[in-house]
Design an enzyme around this catalytic site. Structure first.
Site, PDB file in Angstrom:
ATOM      1  N   GLU A 118      -6.585  -5.393  10.077  1.00  7.85           N
ATOM      2  CA  GLU A 118      -5.578  -4.396  10.314  1.00  7.85           C
ATOM      3  C   GLU A 118      -5.870  -3.764  11.474  1.00  7.85           C
ATOM      4  O   GLU A 118      -6.495  -2.573  11.615  1.00  7.85           O
ATOM      5  CB  GLU A 118      -5.567  -3.193   9.126  1.00  7.85           C
ATOM      6  CG  GLU A 118      -5.093  -3.606   7.696  1.00  7.85           C
ATOM      7  CD  GLU A 118      -4.278  -2.723   6.979  1.00  7.85           C
ATOM      8  OE1 GLU A 118      -3.194  -3.041   6.725  1.00  7.85           O
ATOM      9  OE2 GLU A 118      -4.763  -1.722   7.045  1.00  7.85           O
TER      10      GLU A 118
ATOM     11  N   GLY B  38       1.535   1.461  11.182  1.00  8.38           N
ATOM     12  CA  GLY B  38       2.483   2.713  11.186  1.00  8.38           C
ATOM     13  C   GLY B  38       3.444   2.666  12.357  1.00  8.38           C
ATOM     14  O   GLY B  38       3.904   4.002  12.777  1.00  8.38           O
TER      15      GLY B  38
ATOM     16  N   ASN C 215       0.800  -1.082  -0.026  1.00  8.89           N
ATOM     17  CA  ASN C 215       0.090  -0.041   0.000  1.00  8.89           C
ATOM     18  C   ASN C 215       1.010   1.174   0.068  1.00  8.89           C
ATOM     19  O   ASN C 215       1.803   1.491   0.979  1.00  8.89           O
ATOM     20  CB  ASN C 215      -0.871  -0.134   1.212  1.00  8.89           C
ATOM     21  CG  ASN C 215      -1.902   1.058   1.271  1.00  8.89           C
ATOM     22  OD1 ASN C 215      -2.071   1.901   0.519  1.00  8.89           O
ATOM     23  ND2 ASN C 215      -2.410   1.281   2.608  1.00  8.89           N
ATOM     24  N   TRP C 216       0.929   1.832  -1.199  1.00  4.65           N
ATOM     25  CA  TRP C 216       1.894   3.027  -1.338  1.00  4.65           C
ATOM     26  C   TRP C 216       1.409   4.113  -0.486  1.00  4.65           C
ATOM     27  O   TRP C 216       2.176   5.376  -0.647  1.00  4.65           O
ATOM     28  CB  TRP C 216       2.131   3.110  -2.724  1.00  4.65           C
ATOM     29  CG  TRP C 216       3.254   2.221  -3.321  1.00  4.65           C
ATOM     30  CD1 TRP C 216       3.823   1.333  -2.541  1.00  4.65           C
ATOM     31  CD2 TRP C 216       3.739   2.308  -4.656  1.00  4.65           C
ATOM     32  NE1 TRP C 216       4.678   0.806  -3.765  1.00  4.65           N
ATOM     33  CE2 TRP C 216       4.557   1.112  -4.865  1.00  4.65           C
ATOM     34  CE3 TRP C 216       3.446   3.158  -5.699  1.00  4.65           C
ATOM     35  CZ2 TRP C 216       5.276   1.146  -6.108  1.00  4.65           C
ATOM     36  CZ3 TRP C 216       4.124   2.877  -7.058  1.00  4.65           C
ATOM     37  CH2 TRP C 216       5.001   1.867  -7.156  1.00  4.65           C
ATOM     38  N   LYS C 217       0.070   4.462  -0.341  1.00 10.56           N
ATOM     39  CA  LYS C 217      -0.246   5.556   0.192  1.00 10.56           C
ATOM     40  C   LYS C 217      -0.021   6.698  -0.519  1.00 10.56           C
ATOM     41  O   LYS C 217      -0.113   6.581  -1.828  1.00 10.56           O
ATOM     42  CB  LYS C 217       0.127   5.752   1.642  1.00 10.56           C
ATOM     43  CG  LYS C 217      -0.169   4.388   2.519  1.00 10.56           C
ATOM     44  CD  LYS C 217       0.031   4.387   3.958  1.00 10.56           C
ATOM     45  CE  LYS C 217      -0.210   3.016   4.723  1.00 10.56           C
ATOM     46  NZ  LYS C 217      -0.139   3.115   6.012  1.00 10.56           N
TER      47      LYS C 217
ATOM     48  N   HIS D 231      -9.687   1.635   4.613  1.00  9.82           N
ATOM     49  CA  HIS D 231      -8.365   1.608   5.245  1.00  9.82           C
ATOM     50  C   HIS D 231      -8.698   2.457   6.404  1.00  9.82           C
ATOM     51  O   HIS D 231      -9.393   3.618   6.157  1.00  9.82           O
ATOM     52  CB  HIS D 231      -7.345   2.126   4.047  1.00  9.82           C
ATOM     53  CG  HIS D 231      -6.120   2.061   5.110  1.00  9.82           C
ATOM     54  ND1 HIS D 231      -5.416   2.808   5.964  1.00  9.82           N
ATOM     55  CD2 HIS D 231      -4.955   1.049   5.076  1.00  9.82           C
ATOM     56  CE1 HIS D 231      -4.259   2.425   6.280  1.00  9.82           C
ATOM     57  NE2 HIS D 231      -4.135   1.437   5.571  1.00  9.82           N
TER      58      HIS D 231
HETATM   59  P1  PGA Z   1       2.148  -0.539   7.868  1.00 11.90           P
HETATM   60  O1  PGA Z   1       1.065   0.041   7.182  1.00 11.90           O
HETATM   61  O2  PGA Z   1       2.742  -1.768   7.157  1.00 11.90           O
HETATM   62  O3  PGA Z   1       3.561   0.756   7.712  1.00 11.90           O
HETATM   63  O4  PGA Z   1       2.147  -0.457   9.360  1.00 11.90           O
HETATM   64  C1  PGA Z   1       0.066  -0.926   7.035  1.00 11.90           C
HETATM   65  C2  PGA Z   1      -1.161  -0.422   6.152  1.00 11.90           C
HETATM   66  O5  PGA Z   1      -1.418   0.945   6.560  1.00 11.90           O
HETATM   67  O6  PGA Z   1      -1.934  -0.950   5.764  1.00 11.90           O
END
Ligand code: PGA
Length: 258
Positions: A171, A177, A12-14, A101
Site C-alpha cells: 500500500e 485515501g 477496510n472499514w476503518k 496499516h
Molecule cells: P483507499 O484506502 O482505498 O481509500 O485509498 C486504502 C486503505 O487505506 O487500505
C-alpha cells in the site's frame, strides 16, 4: 479457518460505520447482491476488516465472506489497558487481522512493535494481512530497497513455517485515501521487491505461498488491471469498501465473465 481463494478482496472499514446495525445492514445487502450477481462470484468472496466490537455481530450474517480486525496488540496476556491481543480477537470470532496499516504507523507504531504483533498473531495461526508501502518515491529507486528492508525487519521474528497464514499488502502511502492510485506497473515492481525479501527470509518455496495484495485508491475501474498486470493476488480497499454499491461494483468488475 480461512480457505484462501484467489483473488482476495478485502474491505477496510476503518472508523466506519457509526453503529453495529449499519454494519449488519451492509453485510446483509452485500450477501444479497453477491447471491444475485450475474457474475460467478465464488462461495467465499470477501474479507471485511471491521471495528473489533462489531465483529461478533457481523459474523452470523457473513456467509460468503470473512470478518476480521483492523489492528491488534503485540503485547502478552496481562496488564495492558485497552489492548486486544491476538488470542482475544480469535476467541471473539475474528478470521484475520490487518497489521501495520499506514494510518496506524502514522500514530507511532514502530517496526519493533509491528514485528511483535505479526509474530504473536501468526504464532496462533491468526491470518494476518501485513501492510507495507513507501511514503514517496525517489528517482534512484531507494524506496524499493527500503521496502525490502522493512519486510525483512518486520518479519524477523516469524518462522517461515508460519508464512502460510501471512498475506502481505503493498500500500504505497501516497496512493491511499487520495485520487491517484499507483499504476499496475508501479505495483508490479514493488511486488517483486517484496517477494525478493520474503524469499531471502524463508526461501523461494515459502515465499511463493504468501499472497500479495495491492491497496490505495482501488476502484471498479482499476481493480482488474492490478490483478492482471500488477502481479498481485488481491486488493485491499478503503473508501470503496464503505458503501455496498462501490464494493459490489469492484467484486463484479473482478469476476466479470469474458
Ligand atoms: P483507499 O484506502 O482505498 O481509500 O485509498 C486504502 C486503505 O487505506 O487500505
Amino acid at each position: 479457518m480461512i480457505k484462501r481463494t484467489s483473488p482476495i478482496i478485502v474491505g477496510n472499514w476503518k472508523s466506519t460505520p457509526r453503529t453495529k446495525e449499519e454494519g449488519i445492514k451492509f453485510i446483509k445487502q452485500l450477501e444479497k447482491k453477491i447471491a444475485t450477481s450475474k457474475n460467478k462470484i465464488p462461495k467465499k468472496a470477501y474479507f471485511i476488516a471491521a471495528p473489533d466490537i462489531f465483529i461478533p455481530h457481523l459474523i452470523p450474517h457473513a456467509k460468503r465472506g470473512y470478518i476480521g480486525a483492523e489492528n491488534v496488540s503485540g503485547l502478552e496476556l496481562g496488564q495492558h489497558t485497552g489492548m486486544e491481543i491476538p488470542s482475544q480477537l480469535q476467541s471473539g470470532g475474528a478470521d484475520f487481522t490487518i497489521i501495520g496499516h499506514s494510518e496506524v504507523r502514522k500514530l507511532g507504531e514502530t517496526v519493533e512493535a509491528r514485528a511483535q504483533k505479526v509474530a504473536n498473531a501468526l504464532h496462533i495461526k491468526l491470518t494476518t494481512i501485513l501492510c507495507f508501502g513507501e511514503h514517496k518515491r525517489d528517482k534512484e529507486g531507494k524506496y524499493l530497497e527500503e521496502l525490502e528492508n522493512d519486510v525483512k525487519n518486520t518479519l524477523s521474528l516469524v518462522k517461515r513455517e508460519l508464512f502460510s497464514n501471512l498475506i502481505v499488502a503493498y500500500e504505497p502511502v501516497w496512493a491511499i485515501g487520495g485520487a491517484v492510485p499507483a499504476t499496475a506497473s508501479e505495483c508490479f515492481e514493488a511486488v517483486i521487491a517484496i517477494r525478493r525479501a520474503l524469499a531471502s527470509l524463508g526461501g523461494i518455496d515459502y515465499a511463493k505461498k504468501v499472497q500479495i495484495l495491492y491497496g490505495g485508491t482501488v476502484s471498479k475501474d482499476n481493480a482488474k488491471a492490478f490483478l492482471e498486470e500488477g502481479g498481485v493476488d488481491g486488493l485491499l480497499i478503503g473508501r470503496s469498501s464503505q458503501e455496498v454499491s462501490t464494493f459490489v461494483d469492484i467484486l463484479n468488475a473482478v469476476y466479470t465473465q469474458k
